[in-house]
Each structure stands twice: as C-alpha cells, then as structure tokens.
Design an enzyme around this catalytic site. Structure first.
Site, PDB file in Angstrom:
ATOM      1  N   HIS A 197      12.070 -18.416 -11.766  1.00  0.00           N
ATOM      2  CA  HIS A 197      11.948 -19.607 -10.925  1.00  0.00           C
ATOM      3  C   HIS A 197      13.043 -19.540  -9.867  1.00  0.00           C
ATOM      4  CE1 HIS A 197      15.350 -20.976 -13.254  1.00  0.00           C
ATOM      5  NE2 HIS A 197      14.644 -20.849 -14.375  1.00  0.00           N
ATOM      6  N   GLU A 198      13.096 -20.563  -9.046  1.00  0.00           N
ATOM      7  CA  GLU A 198      14.061 -20.555  -7.930  1.00  0.00           C
ATOM      8  C   GLU A 198      15.504 -20.370  -8.403  1.00  0.00           C
ATOM      9  OE1 GLU A 198      14.377 -20.381  -4.568  1.00  0.00           O
ATOM     10  OE2 GLU A 198      12.258 -19.896  -4.689  1.00  0.00           O
ATOM     11  N   GLY A 199      15.803 -20.842  -9.612  1.00  0.00           N
ATOM     12  CA  GLY A 199      17.166 -20.680 -10.141  1.00  0.00           C
ATOM     13  C   GLY A 199      17.514 -19.203 -10.281  1.00  0.00           C
ATOM     14  N   HIS A 200      16.573 -18.394 -10.813  1.00  0.00           N
ATOM     15  CA  HIS A 200      16.824 -16.948 -10.927  1.00  0.00           C
ATOM     16  C   HIS A 200      16.961 -16.331  -9.540  1.00  0.00           C
ATOM     17  CE1 HIS A 200      14.453 -17.571 -14.790  1.00  0.00           C
ATOM     18  NE2 HIS A 200      15.524 -16.939 -15.241  1.00  0.00           N
ATOM     19  N   GLN A 233      25.193 -20.854 -14.530  1.00  0.00           N
ATOM     20  CA  GLN A 233      26.084 -21.798 -15.217  1.00  0.00           C
ATOM     21  C   GLN A 233      25.314 -22.765 -16.115  1.00  0.00           C
ATOM     22  OE1 GLN A 233      28.590 -23.366 -12.148  1.00  0.00           O
ATOM     23  NE2 GLN A 233      30.284 -23.549 -13.578  1.00  0.00           N
ATOM     24  N   ASP A 277      23.537 -21.945 -18.527  1.00  0.00           N
ATOM     25  CA  ASP A 277      23.849 -21.458 -19.885  1.00  0.00           C
ATOM     26  C   ASP A 277      25.367 -21.324 -19.991  1.00  0.00           C
ATOM     27  OD1 ASP A 277      21.107 -20.952 -21.008  1.00  0.00           O
ATOM     28  OD2 ASP A 277      20.991 -19.808 -19.158  1.00  0.00           O
ATOM     29  N   GLN A 310      26.918 -19.394 -22.923  1.00  0.00           N
ATOM     30  CA  GLN A 310      26.579 -17.966 -22.781  1.00  0.00           C
ATOM     31  C   GLN A 310      27.507 -17.301 -21.761  1.00  0.00           C
ATOM     32  OE1 GLN A 310      22.421 -16.227 -22.524  1.00  0.00           O
ATOM     33  NE2 GLN A 310      22.849 -16.329 -20.333  1.00  0.00           N
ATOM     34  N   LEU A 359      16.601 -26.373 -13.386  1.00  0.00           N
ATOM     35  CA  LEU A 359      15.469 -25.445 -13.436  1.00  0.00           C
ATOM     36  C   LEU A 359      15.592 -24.545 -14.666  1.00  0.00           C
ATOM     37  CD1 LEU A 359      14.883 -24.343  -9.731  1.00  0.00           C
ATOM     38  CD2 LEU A 359      14.044 -26.353 -10.955  1.00  0.00           C
TER      39      LEU A 359
HETATM   40  O1  PAF Z   1      20.040 -16.081 -19.890  1.00  0.00           O
HETATM   41  C1  PAF Z   1      19.099 -15.297 -20.173  1.00  0.00           C
HETATM   42  O2  PAF Z   1      18.022 -15.310 -19.553  1.00  0.00           O
HETATM   43  C2  PAF Z   1      19.275 -14.321 -21.328  1.00  0.00           C
HETATM   44  O3  PAF Z   1      20.026 -14.881 -22.358  1.00  0.00           O
HETATM   45  C3  PAF Z   1      19.867 -12.979 -20.886  1.00  0.00           C
HETATM   46  C4  PAF Z   1      21.267 -13.132 -20.361  1.00  0.00           C
HETATM   47  C5  PAF Z   1      18.975 -12.351 -19.824  1.00  0.00           C
HETATM   48  C6  PAF Z   1      19.925 -12.025 -22.094  1.00  0.00           C
HETATM   49  O4  PAF Z   1      18.657 -11.799 -22.630  1.00  0.00           O
END
Ligand code: PAF
Length: 282
Positions: free
Chosen positions: A30-33, A145, A147, A150, A181
């Site tokens: 999506h736009e966030g990626h 951010q 996540d 993570q 998103l």
């Molecule tokens: O944030 C994500 O989409 C996933 O946790 C990642 C970092 C691609 C690892 O699979």
C-alpha cells in the site's frame, strides 16, 4: 526493474553496487510501503524491495495462509515508485531446509507488547530479516515506524551483531481519517473500516492527556481499553511506554518524559477478526 527469485541471481545482479538500500516487505503493498521505497531510493545506489510472506513470524492460528499474495500488482507499484530490484524468493529458496538456526532476541525486548501477545513473532522477524540482510547485503534498510517494537528490535540486533547497515525509520502513513495504513486493513468490512480509526483516536486521547500533564498511566490505559471495548473491540493493550526501551515509565518521570519527547503510546486491538496495531510518539 528486475524481478529476482533466487539468492544466486540476486547476488550476481548486485555485484558491483556499493550501497544497496533494502525495503523488506511481505507484499500486498500500500502507499505506506511505497513511501518507504521513495524514502530509501536516494539512500543507496540500488534499491531492492523484498517480498516474502515469512511463515516463521506467524502463530499457528494467525493469517499466514490467507495473507494476501499480490505479486504482480506489487511489482507494478514498485516499478512506478522507482524500485530497481524486487527480490521475491519462494519459501523453498529462502528456507531450503527447516530454518533451525534462529535469532532469538532478548526477553526484555520481546516479553512485552507484540512479543507478549504473539510469542515467537520477533524470533521469526529477526531470523528472516537477518537472512534478507545476508542475501542483499544492504548498507541501509528502511522500516516503518508503525511497527515500533519491530524497529527497535531490529536496530538492536544490527547493533549487537555489528552489522554495517544503517537502519532508517519511516513515519507511519495514515488514511485521511487517521487510520494507519496496513495490509491488514484490507480484511475490514465497510462498517469495520469506518470504526477502525477509533484505535488511533484512542491513542490521540492518551497522548493529549499526557501532554496536558496526566501522570496516572494505569487510569489512562484502563479508560482507553474500556472505551474501545465498549465499542466492540477486543484490545490487547493500549499503553504508555518510554521510547528508549518500551518499558513502563515510573510515575515520577512521566511528566518530564512527556515534555521531552520521551514517551510513546502504543495500541493493539482486534476489530472483528482483524488485529490492528498503531502508535503515537508523545
Ligand atoms: O514488517 C514486515 O512487513 C515484516 O515483519 C518484515 C520486516 C518484512 C519481516 O518479514
């Protein structure tokens, strides 16, 4: 833009580049990626986006099988965003044998928040991210951010293993109504989609209270959980944490941390069958 499935072909293609930049994803972009991709593009001399739905980070009852796989649409969007290489390995390529060597992040980072509600999740994330780092050998990698935990776990993994990779955080992109998103927003029904913004609104209410001097965190957290529960959500947590280590701040330090950009409010809650997460720095 090259679409590459094998580790050998990826290595051959990247040979000669000095500063690969990596945006790891699980696809269904999506736009966030795409914002991560645009942010990463000028940071390296070749931009690699990986697409891999990583079985290791899903619990048995979670949505690994139903997680949307939309490779063609993802590649079209990545090309338009300026990506140079899509690394989309099959499971057999990335995990040719059962992945018995794993990265186990320390419990003080993972026994809380997402790690508490999704045991093993960060082992799965760190293991695949380490493997993607080994395949791409990036000099810079961009993570969202949204996540928040993570991002912290990966930063510390990179630091402790002395990996020569700069980890860059990208701000959360939001829909017009404020919903963060996420690929999992696609699971929401129309009615749920209208309701979904309540998670970020609950976090905003908490952030405003902290900025106004509230120090009773237990009360803030309980009120936020109760408000979402009353609307039909099943919250896992809504809580105030120190940005530095994601631990709960002592009551005596809340006001100072709120004034000096030291806090973050984080939430995770299920709406129907869809689990959403979000956070806001205070
Ligand atoms: O944030 C994500 O989409 C996933 O946790 C990642 C970092 C691609 C690892 O699979």
């Amino acid at each position: 833009m090259k679409i590459i499935q094998s580790v050998a072909a990826l290595r051959a293609h990247l040979d000669g580049f000095r500063r690969p930049a990596l945006v790891p994803t699980m696809g269904n972009l999506h736009e966030g990626h795409l914002a991560l991709v645009r942010q990463a593009k000028p940071l390296g001399d070749v931009l690699v986006a990986s697409i891999f739905v990583n079985r290791l980070q899903f619990l048995p009852h979670e949505d690994f099988d139903s997680y949307p796989r939309t490779l063609q649409a993802d590649c079209d969007a990545l090309q338009a965003a300026g990506c140079d290489v899509v690394f989309a390995p099959t499971e057999a390529e990335l995990y040719p044998q059962p992945q018995t060597f794993k990265i186990n992040p320390p419990s003080e980072l993972t026994d809380l928040l997402e790690g508490h509600f999704r045991p093993g999740f960060f082992t799965g994330v760190c293991t695949v991210v380490m493997k993607l780092f080994a395949c791409v050998q990036p000099r810079v990698a961009v993570f969202g951010q949204k996540d928040y935990q993570q991002l912290m776990v990966i930063r510390q993994m990179v630091q402790q293993f002395a990996l020569p990779i700069e980890i860059v955080a990208s701000p959360t992109l939001r829909a017009a109504d404020g919903l963060a998103l996420s690929s999992r927003n696609n699971y929401l029904s129309k009615k749920e989609r209208l309701e979904a913004v309540q998670l970020s609104q609950a976090l905003q209410t908490m952030a405003r209270a902290l900025q106004a001097g509230a120090t009773d965190m237990a009360r803030l957290e309980q009120e936020a959980m109760a408000a979402l529960t009353a609307r039909g959500w099943q919250p896992d947590y809504l809580c105030v944490r120190r940005r530095a280590d994601l631990q709960a701040p002592a009551a005596a330090e809340v006001a100072a941390l709120a004034q000096h950009a030291g806090l973050v409010v984080l939430g995770a809650a299920k709406l129907g069958k869809t689990r959403l997460i979000d956070n806001l720095e205070v």
